[in-house]
Design a protein around this motif. Structure first.
Motif, short mmCIF file in Angstrom:
data_model
loop_
_atom_site.label_atom_id
_atom_site.label_comp_id
_atom_site.label_asym_id
_atom_site.label_seq_id
_atom_site.Cartn_x
_atom_site.Cartn_y
_atom_site.Cartn_z
N SER A 1 -17.23 2.28 16.32
CA SER A 1 -17.49 2.93 17.61
C SER A 1 -16.40 3.92 17.97
O SER A 1 -15.20 3.59 17.93
N ASN A 2 -16.81 5.12 18.38
CA ASN A 2 -15.84 6.13 18.83
C ASN A 2 -15.22 5.76 20.18
O ASN A 2 -14.20 6.33 20.57
N ASP A 3 -15.84 4.82 20.87
CA ASP A 3 -15.28 4.38 22.15
C ASP A 3 -14.05 3.49 21.94
O ASP A 3 -13.21 3.38 22.83
N GLU A 4 -13.96 2.87 20.78
CA GLU A 4 -12.87 1.94 20.51
C GLU A 4 -11.90 2.43 19.44
O GLU A 4 -10.77 1.96 19.37
#
Length: 642
Positions: A54-57
């Motif tokens: 995930s690019n969020d993490e």
């Protein structure tokens, strides 16, 4: 790879790139360095991770691209600078990455920012700058065979790479691994060799990785089925060529001085490559797969995996990957059960016994997952030892590994290794004896419940903050008190709690087991409180057998101090292998809080139903006593032996 947890004092405008965060009060962000020789596939691996995570993490940095962007003239100009100037740019880049991770709270994955050419550095300072060593929390090294790197470099159409000999690549790779391992040990960095099999394992775990709690790791040949794919493969070729009957090239190879070394397995890949071209090879694998029938009991377990999100299953084989993929596809399991293995050099994987063990150990210790391992031969033994639950598949006596008997017998009981055996088919005779190697039925509901169990909070009762508990604990914490006085203190912990007119439910069906020798005085106190209970000493798990648990409703394990919980876990696992339903109560004077809350062992214990802990006090201090401070020595007046 777990995302970095934010500090409470982090500014709320955390997405602003100009925000400066004073790191001294914050946890160090997780920054993973991806190292390896030029041509080993670092950029390709980074691109794969971008699609999997995930690019969020996670934040992804191509070291070469980043340093080129900050250097006037790019990489070409950088190569003409002095070493001091190169390192200055490297320090700027790694500092920028570190600051961005503080600001965003993301885990970073960074490909090696080294500015080196194809030569071994003579100074560690050139290999990793002080900024690198202060920033990285993990370094993964792509441990790709030198032959494959040479092939990748030759076929690289995106970059111009000069020809380098395989021996030089191998020598250079060994140097880098040794240097990095040394530097990481001295700078609190976790170092992992990311071999192709381990990279494959990461890909398997990536889908829904946040939910995975348990992994089932299985050998293939003579474990998934009675047949050996390698033997069948060479029999098939011999039948096609009408060649004279022989034992096949693999037996000759592994019977040679090479034995089961990495070189021997690499040589095996060359033998398969010589035997057939790509189309022929796949046709041969299909023919072999049709001759293999999976054990029904193992297939049943794997069918159940299809309906879960928290359990993964993976086959790890030193044999032919393509054969076992075709077997699993025929059984309708290929979507959920992946195969890590090779066969030919083009497969890019060489799986050895040490690789098997590395994978199981990585899953259990680094990824903090609960690991079941199924294997049948000495090639699986180290992998079995690395598991939380080891299941030895015992086949028919005429076909199973003869050398496994002795090696397994020598390993049982050492370093907490207590495997069980699944006899497949059911009419086969067990290995060794069923006392040392207990039987398990894979279709048994209690066994299946243990495989598919979820983590939960442990049931813990304690009186840590109560004045009476503090009063009772004072003598135990005084190293000057020993022998009979201390034994009386331990005994009193459980006395005085009887009330007239009340007694323990099923007291006559309760077994009190002191863990010798520190648990004996407290166990005597428990026995005084519950006089109808039975009493049985145990030093190691195997001291408890079926006859001890017969007709028992509750088993009480008693110890003075539970530190890591490792010995308790070994006892609980063994007890559950003997009796799936008996209630287990662990009684101790002091339990280290992490042993029943946040540790890997606590997570493993939480999988078991019917397990409770009772302690006088929970402690945040983990302490292993020695000499005069060891509880066992003080209890029995043997401090001179500590």
């Amino acid at each position: 790879m777990e995302p970095y947890e934010y500090c409470d004092n982090r500014p709320h405008h955390r997405n602003s790139p100009s925000t400066k965060v004073e790191p001294t009060d914050c946890a160090k962000p997780v920054i993973i360095g991806l190292y390896g020789l030029p041509g080993s596939g670092k950029t390709a691996r980074l691109d794969e991770l971008k699609t999997e995570l995930s690019n969020d993490e996670f934040a992804f940095y191509d070291g070469s691209a980043v340093i080129a962007a900050v250097t006037p003239g790019g990489l070409k100009a950088l190569q003409n600078l002095t070493e001091e100037a190169k390192n200055d740019y490297r320090e700027r880049v790694i500092a920028k990455i570190k600051q961005e991770c503080y600001n965003t709270g993301k885990t970073a994955i960074v490909t090696d920012i080294s500015c080196s050419g194809l030569k071994m550095m003579s100074m560690a300072g050139q290999f990793a700058t002080p900024g690198d060593l202060d920033t990285y929390t993990h370094i993964h090294y792509l441990d790709v065979p030198a032959e494959l790197i040479a092939k990748y470099r030759l076929n690289d159409t995106k970059r111009s790479r000069r020809n380098v000999s395989i021996p030089h690549l191998a020598k250079w790779q060994t140097f880098e691994k040794n240097e990095l391992r040394h530097l990481c040990r001295h700078h609190d960095i976790l170092f992992t060799l990311l071999s192709p099999p381990l990279a494959s394992m990461l890909e398997i775990l990536a889908a829904g990785s946040g939910e995975v709690e348990t992994v089932i790791v299985l050998d293939a040949d003579k474990t998934l089925a009675q047949e050996d794919s390698g033997v069948l493969f060479w029999e098939h070729i011999r039948a096609l060529s009408d060649a004279a009957e022989d034992s096949g090239p693999l037996k000759a190879l592994f019977s040679s001085p090479l034995e089961y070394s990495y070189i021997a397995f690499r040589q095996a890949t060359l033998l398969y490559g010589e035997a057939a071209g790509n189309a022929e090879f796949e046709a041969y694998c299909q023919a072999v797969a049709l001759k293999i029938r999976m054990h029904h009991d193992i297939a049943h377990v794997l069918y159940l995996v299809r309906g879960t999100r928290h359990v993964r299953a993976v086959v790890v084989t030193c044999g032919i990957r393509s054969v076992w993929e075709k077997v699993l596809e025929r059984e309708g399991l290929s979507a959920t059960v992946k195969v890590i293995g090779g066969g030919r050099l083009d497969d890019g994987l060489v799986v050895t016994p040490s690789v098997k063990a590395e994978l199981a150990n990585y899953l259990r210790t680094v990824r903090n997952l609960y690991v079941f391992v199924f294997g049948d031969s000495p090639l699986d033994l180290e992998m079995l030892k690395a598991a939380d639950q080891a299941i030895v598949v015992t086949g028919e006596e005429k076909t199973r590994s003869k050398s496994m008997e002795k090696k397994l017998a020598e390993a049982i009981g050492k370093n907490g290794f207590h495997p069980r055996q699944a006899v497949l088919p059911a009419y086969a005779s067990p290995r060794i004896d069923t006392t040392r190697l207990p039987l398990v039925r894979l279709t048994d509901q209690h066994f299946l419940a243990s495989v598919f169990a979820r983590y939960k909070n442990l049931h813990v009762l304690h009186a840590t903050d109560r004045p009476a508990a503090k009063l009772l604990m004072t003598p135990m914490r005084d190293a000057s008190i020993s022998e009979s006085a201390l034994r009386k203190v331990d005994g009193r912990h459980v006395q005085g709690h009887q009330a007239d007119g009340y007694r323990l439910l099923h007291e006559e069906a309760t077994l009190i087991v002191p863990l010798m020798r520190g648990g004996e005085p407290m166990a005597f106190g428990v026995n005084e409180a519950f006089p109808l209970a039975m009493f049985h000493h145990a030093k190691v798990p195997i001291d408890l057998q079926h006859e001890n648990l017969k007709d028992m409703a509750t088993l009480t394990l008693v110890d003075s101090v539970v530190n890591t919980g490792k010995s308790i876990l070994q006892f609980v696992q063994h007890i559950r292998s003997l009796n799936a339903t008996i209630r287990i109560v662990v009684v101790a004077g002091v339990i280290h809080s992490q042993a029943v809350s946040t540790s890997r062992i606590a997570r493993a214990l939480s999988r078991f139903d019917g397990l409770s802990f009772v302690a006088l006090r929970l402690s945040d201090n983990q302490f292993t006593g020695r000499g005069t401070t060891d509880a066992g020595n003080r209890l029995f007046n043997t401090v001179h032996m500590g």
